[in-house]
Design a protein around this motif. Structure first.
Motif, PDB file in Angstrom:
ATOM      1  N   ILE A  54       0.813  -1.214   0.000  1.00 23.04           N
ATOM      2  CA  ILE A  54       0.000   0.000   0.000  1.00 23.04           C
ATOM      3  C   ILE A  54       0.851   1.271   0.000  1.00 23.04           C
ATOM      4  O   ILE A  54       0.544   2.222  -0.715  1.00 23.04           O
ATOM      5  CB  ILE A  54      -1.021   0.017   1.155  1.00 23.04           C
ATOM      6  N   GLU A  55       1.931   1.295   0.753  1.00 21.95           N
ATOM      7  CA  GLU A  55       2.770   2.498   0.804  1.00 21.95           C
ATOM      8  C   GLU A  55       3.411   2.776  -0.541  1.00 21.95           C
ATOM      9  O   GLU A  55       3.516   3.923  -0.976  1.00 21.95           O
ATOM     10  CB  GLU A  55       3.827   2.379   1.900  1.00 21.95           C
ATOM     11  N   PHE A  56       3.829   1.733  -1.228  1.00 27.65           N
ATOM     12  CA  PHE A  56       4.405   1.880  -2.567  1.00 27.65           C
ATOM     13  C   PHE A  56       3.368   2.442  -3.535  1.00 27.65           C
ATOM     14  O   PHE A  56       3.663   3.328  -4.333  1.00 27.65           O
ATOM     15  CB  PHE A  56       4.925   0.526  -3.056  1.00 27.65           C
ATOM     16  N   LEU A  57       2.147   1.954  -3.451  1.00 27.01           N
ATOM     17  CA  LEU A  57       1.078   2.423  -4.328  1.00 27.01           C
ATOM     18  C   LEU A  57       0.694   3.871  -4.013  1.00 27.01           C
ATOM     19  O   LEU A  57       0.417   4.652  -4.917  1.00 27.01           O
ATOM     20  CB  LEU A  57      -0.142   1.503  -4.211  1.00 27.01           C
ATOM     21  N   LYS A  58       0.715   4.239  -2.748  1.00 29.54           N
ATOM     22  CA  LYS A  58       0.422   5.624  -2.369  1.00 29.54           C
ATOM     23  C   LYS A  58       1.545   6.556  -2.836  1.00 29.54           C
ATOM     24  O   LYS A  58       1.273   7.640  -3.351  1.00 29.54           O
ATOM     25  CB  LYS A  58       0.232   5.721  -0.852  1.00 29.54           C
ATOM     26  N   LYS A  59       2.767   6.141  -2.657  1.00 26.17           N
ATOM     27  CA  LYS A  59       3.918   6.954  -3.068  1.00 26.17           C
ATOM     28  C   LYS A  59       3.871   7.272  -4.564  1.00 26.17           C
ATOM     29  O   LYS A  59       4.228   8.365  -4.990  1.00 26.17           O
ATOM     30  CB  LYS A  59       5.212   6.218  -2.722  1.00 26.17           C
ATOM     31  N   ASN A  60       3.432   6.318  -5.353  1.00 27.58           N
ATOM     32  CA  ASN A  60       3.370   6.484  -6.806  1.00 27.58           C
ATOM     33  C   ASN A  60       2.029   7.017  -7.292  1.00 27.58           C
ATOM     34  O   ASN A  60       1.760   7.035  -8.486  1.00 27.58           O
ATOM     35  CB  ASN A  60       3.714   5.163  -7.490  1.00 27.58           C
ATOM     36  N   LYS A  61       1.170   7.433  -6.348  1.00 30.76           N
ATOM     37  CA  LYS A  61      -0.139   8.035  -6.634  1.00 30.76           C
ATOM     38  C   LYS A  61      -1.096   7.084  -7.355  1.00 30.76           C
ATOM     39  O   LYS A  61      -2.028   7.508  -8.025  1.00 30.76           O
ATOM     40  CB  LYS A  61       0.004   9.325  -7.444  1.00 30.76           C
ATOM     41  N   ILE A  62      -0.848   5.781  -7.212  1.00 37.02           N
ATOM     42  CA  ILE A  62      -1.786   4.786  -7.738  1.00 37.02           C
ATOM     43  C   ILE A  62      -3.043   4.802  -6.872  1.00 37.02           C
ATOM     44  O   ILE A  62      -4.153   4.710  -7.370  1.00 37.02           O
ATOM     45  CB  ILE A  62      -1.144   3.376  -7.751  1.00 37.02           C
ATOM     46  N   LEU A  63      -2.827   4.946  -5.568  1.00 34.74           N
ATOM     47  CA  LEU A  63      -3.907   5.141  -4.612  1.00 34.74           C
ATOM     48  C   LEU A  63      -3.771   6.536  -4.038  1.00 34.74           C
ATOM     49  O   LEU A  63      -2.668   6.973  -3.716  1.00 34.74           O
ATOM     50  CB  LEU A  63      -3.826   4.119  -3.473  1.00 34.74           C
ATOM     51  N   VAL A  64      -4.885   7.232  -3.937  1.00 31.55           N
ATOM     52  CA  VAL A  64      -4.880   8.589  -3.389  1.00 31.55           C
ATOM     53  C   VAL A  64      -5.933   8.688  -2.289  1.00 31.55           C
ATOM     54  O   VAL A  64      -6.837   7.863  -2.204  1.00 31.55           O
ATOM     55  CB  VAL A  64      -5.131   9.652  -4.492  1.00 31.55           C
ATOM     56  N   GLU A  65      -5.803   9.716  -1.477  1.00 35.68           N
ATOM     57  CA  GLU A  65      -6.774   9.933  -0.405  1.00 35.68           C
ATOM     58  C   GLU A  65      -8.156  10.207  -0.992  1.00 35.68           C
ATOM     59  O   GLU A  65      -8.276  10.801  -2.073  1.00 35.68           O
ATOM     60  CB  GLU A  65      -6.350  11.105   0.473  1.00 35.68           C
ATOM     61  N   ASN A  66      -9.183   9.792  -0.292  1.00 32.00           N
ATOM     62  CA  ASN A  66     -10.566   9.971  -0.749  1.00 32.00           C
ATOM     63  C   ASN A  66     -10.897  11.412  -1.091  1.00 32.00           C
ATOM     64  O   ASN A  66     -11.625  11.688  -2.037  1.00 32.00           O
ATOM     65  CB  ASN A  66     -11.558   9.474   0.299  1.00 32.00           C
ATOM     66  N   ASP A  67     -10.389  12.346  -0.305  1.00 30.89           N
ATOM     67  CA  ASP A  67     -10.732  13.746  -0.500  1.00 30.89           C
ATOM     68  C   ASP A  67      -9.755  14.508  -1.390  1.00 30.89           C
ATOM     69  O   ASP A  67      -9.872  15.719  -1.554  1.00 30.89           O
ATOM     70  CB  ASP A  67     -10.851  14.440   0.858  1.00 30.89           C
ATOM     71  N   MET A  68      -8.803  13.809  -1.989  1.00 28.39           N
ATOM     72  CA  MET A  68      -7.848  14.484  -2.877  1.00 28.39           C
ATOM     73  C   MET A  68      -8.535  14.863  -4.190  1.00 28.39           C
ATOM     74  O   MET A  68      -9.156  14.041  -4.846  1.00 28.39           O
ATOM     75  CB  MET A  68      -6.655  13.591  -3.176  1.00 28.39           C
ATOM     76  N   ASP A  69      -8.408  16.123  -4.549  1.00 25.74           N
ATOM     77  CA  ASP A  69      -8.957  16.615  -5.809  1.00 25.74           C
ATOM     78  C   ASP A  69      -7.864  16.544  -6.865  1.00 25.74           C
ATOM     79  O   ASP A  69      -7.061  17.472  -6.994  1.00 25.74           O
ATOM     80  CB  ASP A  69      -9.471  18.050  -5.638  1.00 25.74           C
ATOM     81  N   GLU A  70      -7.835  15.442  -7.585  1.00 29.06           N
ATOM     82  CA  GLU A  70      -6.770  15.233  -8.565  1.00 29.06           C
ATOM     83  C   GLU A  70      -6.803  16.266  -9.682  1.00 29.06           C
ATOM     84  O   GLU A  70      -5.762  16.633 -10.211  1.00 29.06           O
ATOM     85  CB  GLU A  70      -6.850  13.822  -9.150  1.00 29.06           C
TER      86      GLU A  70
END
Length: 74
Positions: A54-70
């Protein structure tokens, strides 16, 4: 966590599974044995916490926070 709208998962005949995030410009080769995990996370991001990656996926922006406005990031 949610699956980024900028993720593109595809299979190359030469290189196997590839995952590209156009926002972070991350381009990852996904091992065949990890594709089930990636599909699980894509279809149900709540299960992401079950995986050590999960940390690797978050670091690479594969997963983002629910409230993040991409879109705002652009």
């Amino acid at each position: 966590m949610i699956w980024s709208r900028y993720n593109y998962l595809f299979k190359s005949e030469k290189y196997g599974y590839l995952l590209y995030n156009s926002l972070s410009n991350a381009f990852l080769q996904i091992p065949e044995e990890s594709i089930e995990m990636i599909e699980n996370i894509k279809n149900n991001p709540e299960v992401a916490n079950e995986y050590t990656e999960i940390e690797f996926l978050k670091k690479n922006k594969i997963l983002v926070e629910n409230d993040m406005d991409e879109l705002a990031v652009l």
